[in-house]
Design an enzyme around this catalytic site. Structure first.
Site, short mmCIF file in Angstrom:
data_model
loop_
_atom_site.label_atom_id
_atom_site.label_comp_id
_atom_site.label_asym_id
_atom_site.label_seq_id
_atom_site.Cartn_x
_atom_site.Cartn_y
_atom_site.Cartn_z
N ASP A 92 -2.38 -12.70 22.94
CA ASP A 92 -2.50 -13.16 21.56
C ASP A 92 -3.28 -14.77 22.47
OD1 ASP A 92 -4.38 -13.95 19.81
OD2 ASP A 92 -2.62 -14.02 18.70
N ASP A 109 -11.56 -14.36 22.38
CA ASP A 109 -9.96 -13.67 21.09
C ASP A 109 -9.65 -12.56 22.26
OD1 ASP A 109 -7.46 -14.47 19.90
OD2 ASP A 109 -8.66 -13.82 18.37
#
Length: 421
Positions: free
Chosen positions: A112, A293
């Site tokens: 992440d 992201d």
């Protein structure tokens, strides 16, 4: 393209640590040309009752709330950040096998770039060993469609074939929601995202694994690169996570770097400025700030931008999936989207704009339909975070997150124009 410093010492020690992502298998280490590579695979976990767009929007609300809390000094409001989206494990993501402790216990962690805490215990419990040191802090993070809380430790982390760092911050979860099938998260976003995650040391940050690798001299450059590729299979080896440099075999041409945006709240993450055009002349999104992201599945754009995109494509909203849907005839006439980043255009082809048709039923769709991967971010242009280039974008381009030079880089790959979907 940044390959670290020009010092001869580091040029001799250029060690690019590549982490593979695999949901079930033990990575097979390959050492070639001073690169350490492990196989990497996409994980589909679509067992929940929600849809991809709802999950991505819940994540975005959380990112906004955390950034705004930091910028304003107002305590983070978990309820406002999460809303009413359940932690239903609906996700398309990548996981990496990481060893923690001495001897090491292997954990499967989500990768992440939108968060920075590394923690374990969602599936397999944290195992305390001789290298484990408990801190005085509790730790808690909310992610929008999931959360965890527990105790912060420092421990030895093993990556690949015996490559270790010591004293890495590790959260040991005593409670977690929304992370079935994995053991936790490997957070590789900006370090400041760990602010307010510890208690009582709320103003302390936790170095990320990238920080620790660099500070302990394991890697020569303070950067991490990601290489994904599109797939029409639920599970397939198709990516690479590289710390400390770039893998020239994974991209074509040169890497275009863009400085991190100064516009908040995108500036709290790996944020950049870009514009989007449909075809040769239809403006979809004027130059504005957003983020890159790995934790977001779709490519999200501001509500008014999505309306322009919908008019240009003729797509209709699909109630079952939450995505925009095209007829076969409309898809045949679909034009490319052009993302202009620091003056360079990156083409998202018609095929790259659609969900893999072989996987339509995985998201509750019809096998014969065509679904678009461009979705609504939930706010109009001017909110300071007007787009997210998520996994569906990153599967078509090589990306470099260069913390040392405050920039993000992109390059085309052999999969940029693939017709996989």
């Amino acid at each position: 393209m940044s390959r670290g410093s020009s010092a001869s010492f580091f040029s001799l020690l250029l060690l690019v640590l590549t982490l593979a992502v695999t949901a079930h298998a033990t990575p097979v280490v390959q050492v070639r040309d001073n690169l350490v590579r492990l196989p990497m695979a996409k994980r589909f976990n679509l067992t929940g009752s929600g849809n991809l767009i709802a999950r991505d929007q819940a994540r975005l609300r959380n990112l906004r709330a955390r950034a705004n809390a930091k910028l304003t000094g107002v305590p983070f409001d978990v309820d406002a950040a999460v809303g009413n989206v359940p932690a239903d494990n609906q996700a398309v993501d990548y996981v990496v096998n990481v060893g923690v402790g001495t001897p090491a216990t292997q954990y499967s962690l989500l990768v992440d770039t939108g968060s920075s805490n590394t923690w374990v215990g969602a599936g397999k419990a944290y195992v305390r060993t001789s290298s484990s040191k408990q801190t005085n802090d509790r730790v808690a993070v909310t992610y929008g469609s999931g959360d965890f809380s527990g105790t912060e430790f420092t421990d030895t982390v093993t990556l690949g074939d015996g490559l270790t760092v010591t004293g890495q911050g590790i959260g040991a979860a005593s409670r977690s929601d929304g992370f079935d099938g994995v053991d936790g998260i490997l957070g590789i976003g900006p370090t400041d995202l760990t602010l307010d995650t510890l208690s009582p040391d709320t103003r302390s940050t936790i170095p990320t694994i990238t920080d620790t690798l660099f500070s302990q001299g394991v890697i020569p450059a303070h950067e991490v690169a990601v290489s994904f590729e599109p797939t029409d299979s639920p599970e397939v080896v198709n990516g690479e996570l590289t710390f400390g440099g770039t893998d020239s075999s994974k991209f074509e041409g040169t890497i275009t770097f863009a400085p991190l945006t100064r516009t908040s709240p995108a500036s709290e993450f790996f944020g950049i400025d870009q514009s989007i055009t449909y075809g040769t002349s239809t403006s979809i999104l004027s130059n504005t700030a957003g983020i890159v992201d790995t934790g977001t599945t779709l490519t999200l754009i501001a509500t008014d931008a999505l309306q322009r995109y919908q008019r240009a494509t003729g797509a209709v909203a699909d109630r079952a999936t939450g995505l925009l849907r095209l007829t076969t005839a409309q898809f045949e006439n679909l034009q490319s989207l052009f993302f202009t980043i620091n003056g360079v255009k990156f083409e998202l082809t018609p095929n790259a704009q659609i969900w893999p048709r072989a996987l339509n039923t995985e998201i509750g769709g019809n096998a014969n339909s065509v679904y678009l991967i461009v979705g609504d971010i939930g706010t109009r242009t001017g909110a300071g975070l007007d787009f997210i280039n998520g996994l569906t974008f990153l599967e078509r381009f090589y990306a470099v997150f260069d913390s040392a030079n405050s920039r993000v880089g992109f390059a085309t790959t052999q999969f940029t124009t693939a017709t996989t979907n």
